[in-house]
Design a protein around this motif. Sequence first.
Motif, PDB file in Angstrom:
ATOM      1  N   GLU A  77       0.703  -1.235   0.129  1.00 19.17           N
ATOM      2  CA  GLU A  77      -0.016   0.008  -0.072  1.00 19.17           C
ATOM      3  C   GLU A  77       0.864   1.391   0.036  1.00 19.17           C
ATOM      4  OE1 GLU A  77      -3.599   1.968   2.705  1.00 19.17           O
ATOM      5  OE2 GLU A  77      -3.271  -0.213   2.779  1.00 19.17           O
ATOM      6  N   ALA A  78       1.997   1.282   0.816  1.00 18.61           N
ATOM      7  CA  ALA A  78       2.896   2.286   0.948  1.00 18.61           C
ATOM      8  C   ALA A  78       3.467   2.494  -0.243  1.00 18.61           C
ATOM      9  CB  ALA A  78       3.752   2.205   2.058  1.00 18.61           C
ATOM     10  N   PHE A  79       3.930   1.533  -1.055  1.00 18.97           N
ATOM     11  CA  PHE A  79       4.750   1.417  -2.248  1.00 18.97           C
ATOM     12  C   PHE A  79       3.719   2.066  -3.343  1.00 18.97           C
ATOM     13  CE2 PHE A  79       6.348  -0.396  -6.158  1.00 18.97           C
ATOM     14  CZ  PHE A  79       7.871  -0.394  -5.921  1.00 18.97           C
ATOM     15  N   ASP A  80       2.620   1.405  -3.470  1.00 19.71           N
ATOM     16  CA  ASP A  80       1.571   2.086  -4.538  1.00 19.71           C
ATOM     17  C   ASP A  80       1.162   3.671  -4.339  1.00 19.71           C
ATOM     18  OD1 ASP A  80       1.797  -0.746  -5.545  1.00 19.71           O
ATOM     19  OD2 ASP A  80      -0.006  -0.881  -4.924  1.00 19.71           O
ATOM     20  N   ALA A  81       1.113   3.805  -3.188  1.00 18.99           N
ATOM     21  CA  ALA A  81       0.734   5.250  -2.603  1.00 18.99           C
ATOM     22  C   ALA A  81       2.044   6.143  -3.185  1.00 18.99           C
ATOM     23  CB  ALA A  81       0.459   5.475  -1.361  1.00 18.99           C
ATOM     24  N   ALA A  82       3.312   5.696  -3.223  1.00 22.11           N
ATOM     25  CA  ALA A  82       4.365   6.471  -3.371  1.00 22.11           C
ATOM     26  C   ALA A  82       4.476   6.457  -4.878  1.00 22.11           C
ATOM     27  CB  ALA A  82       5.686   5.955  -2.930  1.00 22.11           C
ATOM     28  N   VAL A  83       4.347   5.589  -5.554  1.00 24.01           N
ATOM     29  CA  VAL A  83       4.503   5.689  -6.992  1.00 24.01           C
ATOM     30  C   VAL A  83       3.294   6.637  -7.405  1.00 24.01           C
ATOM     31  CG1 VAL A  83       3.768   4.289  -9.238  1.00 24.01           C
ATOM     32  CG2 VAL A  83       5.071   3.146  -7.409  1.00 24.01           C
ATOM     33  N   GLU A  84       2.004   6.523  -7.176  1.00 25.44           N
ATOM     34  CA  GLU A  84       1.058   7.768  -7.373  1.00 25.44           C
ATOM     35  C   GLU A  84       1.267   9.123  -7.094  1.00 25.44           C
ATOM     36  OE1 GLU A  84      -3.532   8.408  -5.963  1.00 25.44           O
ATOM     37  OE2 GLU A  84      -3.004   6.216  -6.391  1.00 25.44           O
ATOM     38  N   ALA A  85       2.003   9.241  -5.903  1.00 26.38           N
ATOM     39  CA  ALA A  85       2.533  10.600  -5.690  1.00 26.38           C
ATOM     40  C   ALA A  85       3.502  11.094  -6.295  1.00 26.38           C
ATOM     41  CB  ALA A  85       2.864  10.629  -4.123  1.00 26.38           C
ATOM     42  N   VAL A  86       4.489  10.214  -6.804  1.00 22.56           N
ATOM     43  CA  VAL A  86       5.798  10.692  -7.641  1.00 22.56           C
ATOM     44  C   VAL A  86       4.932  10.899  -8.976  1.00 22.56           C
ATOM     45  CG1 VAL A  86       7.797   9.884  -8.664  1.00 22.56           C
ATOM     46  CG2 VAL A  86       7.264   9.497  -6.496  1.00 22.56           C
ATOM     47  N   ALA A  87       4.209  10.153  -9.439  1.00 25.23           N
ATOM     48  CA  ALA A  87       3.408  10.280 -10.914  1.00 25.23           C
ATOM     49  C   ALA A  87       2.955  11.697 -10.790  1.00 25.23           C
ATOM     50  CB  ALA A  87       2.613   9.117 -11.147  1.00 25.23           C
ATOM     51  N   ALA A  88       2.030  12.110  -9.859  1.00 24.57           N
ATOM     52  CA  ALA A  88       1.288  13.225  -9.729  1.00 24.57           C
ATOM     53  C   ALA A  88       2.504  14.393  -9.800  1.00 24.57           C
ATOM     54  CB  ALA A  88       0.522  13.209  -8.579  1.00 24.57           C
ATOM     55  N   ALA A  89       3.352  14.277  -8.919  1.00 27.35           N
ATOM     56  CA  ALA A  89       4.259  15.384  -9.029  1.00 27.35           C
ATOM     57  C   ALA A  89       5.024  15.673 -10.291  1.00 27.35           C
ATOM     58  CB  ALA A  89       5.427  14.960  -7.899  1.00 27.35           C
ATOM     59  N   THR A  90       5.340  14.461 -11.137  1.00 25.83           N
ATOM     60  CA  THR A  90       6.136  14.585 -12.468  1.00 25.83           C
ATOM     61  C   THR A  90       5.026  15.221 -13.480  1.00 25.83           C
ATOM     62  OG1 THR A  90       7.202  12.544 -11.634  1.00 25.83           O
ATOM     63  CG2 THR A  90       6.928  13.117 -14.077  1.00 25.83           C
ATOM     64  N   ARG A  91       3.702  14.803 -13.166  1.00 28.11           N
ATOM     65  CA  ARG A  91       2.681  15.316 -14.210  1.00 28.11           C
ATOM     66  C   ARG A  91       2.783  16.724 -13.959  1.00 28.11           C
ATOM     67  NH1 ARG A  91      -0.501  11.952 -11.975  1.00 28.11           N
ATOM     68  NH2 ARG A  91      -0.327   9.944 -12.732  1.00 28.11           N
ATOM     69  N   THR A  92       2.625  17.242 -12.729  1.00 29.36           N
ATOM     70  CA  THR A  92       2.569  18.756 -12.333  1.00 29.36           C
ATOM     71  C   THR A  92       4.009  19.454 -12.875  1.00 29.36           C
ATOM     72  OG1 THR A  92       1.211  18.248 -10.427  1.00 29.36           O
ATOM     73  CG2 THR A  92       2.365  20.514 -10.622  1.00 29.36           C
ATOM     74  N   LEU A  93       4.952  18.889 -12.740  1.00 30.45           N
ATOM     75  CA  LEU A  93       6.278  19.659 -12.919  1.00 30.45           C
ATOM     76  C   LEU A  93       6.239  19.582 -14.629  1.00 30.45           C
ATOM     77  CD1 LEU A  93       9.150  20.269 -12.858  1.00 30.45           C
ATOM     78  CD2 LEU A  93      10.035  17.860 -12.960  1.00 30.45           C
ATOM     79  N   LEU A  94       5.888  18.449 -15.298  1.00 29.98           N
ATOM     80  CA  LEU A  94       5.915  18.482 -16.880  1.00 29.98           C
ATOM     81  C   LEU A  94       4.985  19.507 -17.449  1.00 29.98           C
ATOM     82  CD1 LEU A  94       6.244  14.862 -17.877  1.00 29.98           C
ATOM     83  CD2 LEU A  94       8.203  16.609 -17.799  1.00 29.98           C
ATOM     84  N   GLU A  95       3.864  19.626 -16.735  1.00 31.60           N
ATOM     85  CA  GLU A  95       2.895  20.737 -17.157  1.00 31.60           C
ATOM     86  C   GLU A  95       3.229  22.043 -16.865  1.00 31.60           C
ATOM     87  OE1 GLU A  95      -0.807  19.352 -15.102  1.00 31.60           O
ATOM     88  OE2 GLU A  95      -1.047  17.721 -16.683  1.00 31.60           O
ATOM     89  N   SER A  96       4.131  22.242 -15.707  1.00 30.17           N
ATOM     90  CA  SER A  96       4.593  23.629 -15.474  1.00 30.17           C
ATOM     91  C   SER A  96       6.015  24.259 -16.276  1.00 30.17           C
ATOM     92  CB  SER A  96       4.826  23.561 -13.953  1.00 30.17           C
ATOM     93  OG  SER A  96       3.649  23.086 -13.350  1.00 30.17           O
ATOM     94  N   LEU A  97       6.708  23.028 -16.553  1.00 30.75           N
ATOM     95  CA  LEU A  97       7.940  23.712 -17.251  1.00 30.75           C
ATOM     96  C   LEU A  97       7.788  24.128 -18.682  1.00 30.75           C
ATOM     97  CD1 LEU A  97      10.100  20.512 -16.655  1.00 30.75           C
ATOM     98  CD2 LEU A  97      10.479  22.651 -15.597  1.00 30.75           C
ATOM     99  N   VAL A  98       8.346  25.375 -18.752  1.00 30.96           N
ATOM    100  CA  VAL A  98       8.443  26.091 -20.062  1.00 30.96           C
ATOM    101  C   VAL A  98      10.082  26.268 -20.837  1.00 30.96           C
ATOM    102  CG1 VAL A  98       6.727  27.565 -19.288  1.00 30.96           C
ATOM    103  CG2 VAL A  98       8.962  28.367 -18.942  1.00 30.96           C
TER     104      VAL A  98
END
Length: 99
Positions: free
Chosen positions: A51-72
């Motif tokens: 559960e902790a592993f899966d939650a971490a993967v989800e959190a990292v993926a969300a942070a990655t999406r946010t970063l990629l959408e924010s970069l110019v």
Amino acid sequence: MGAGILGPMCRSIRVLHNFEPPATEDEIEAAALQYVRKISGTTNPSAANAEAFDAAVEAVAAATRTLLESLVTKAPARDREVEAAKAKARAAERYGSAG
């Protein structure tokens, strides 16, 4: 965080920024999974840690999406085929050509 902190341990994580077409959800999730595997030291967590592993993967993926959408950038978008050919050439030089 210094550049050397993630250095060689995350070689299998690919650059996802500034590609045309943009990074896919599968690429983002694969990068997140690789990161969490490396940080946790396991590719297959125990039932107690799943559960902790899966939650971490989800959190990292969300942070990655946010970063990629924010970069110019003003740089032209990278071509996936050209970048793949460069990576293949680097691997052949590093490890020797398999044929």
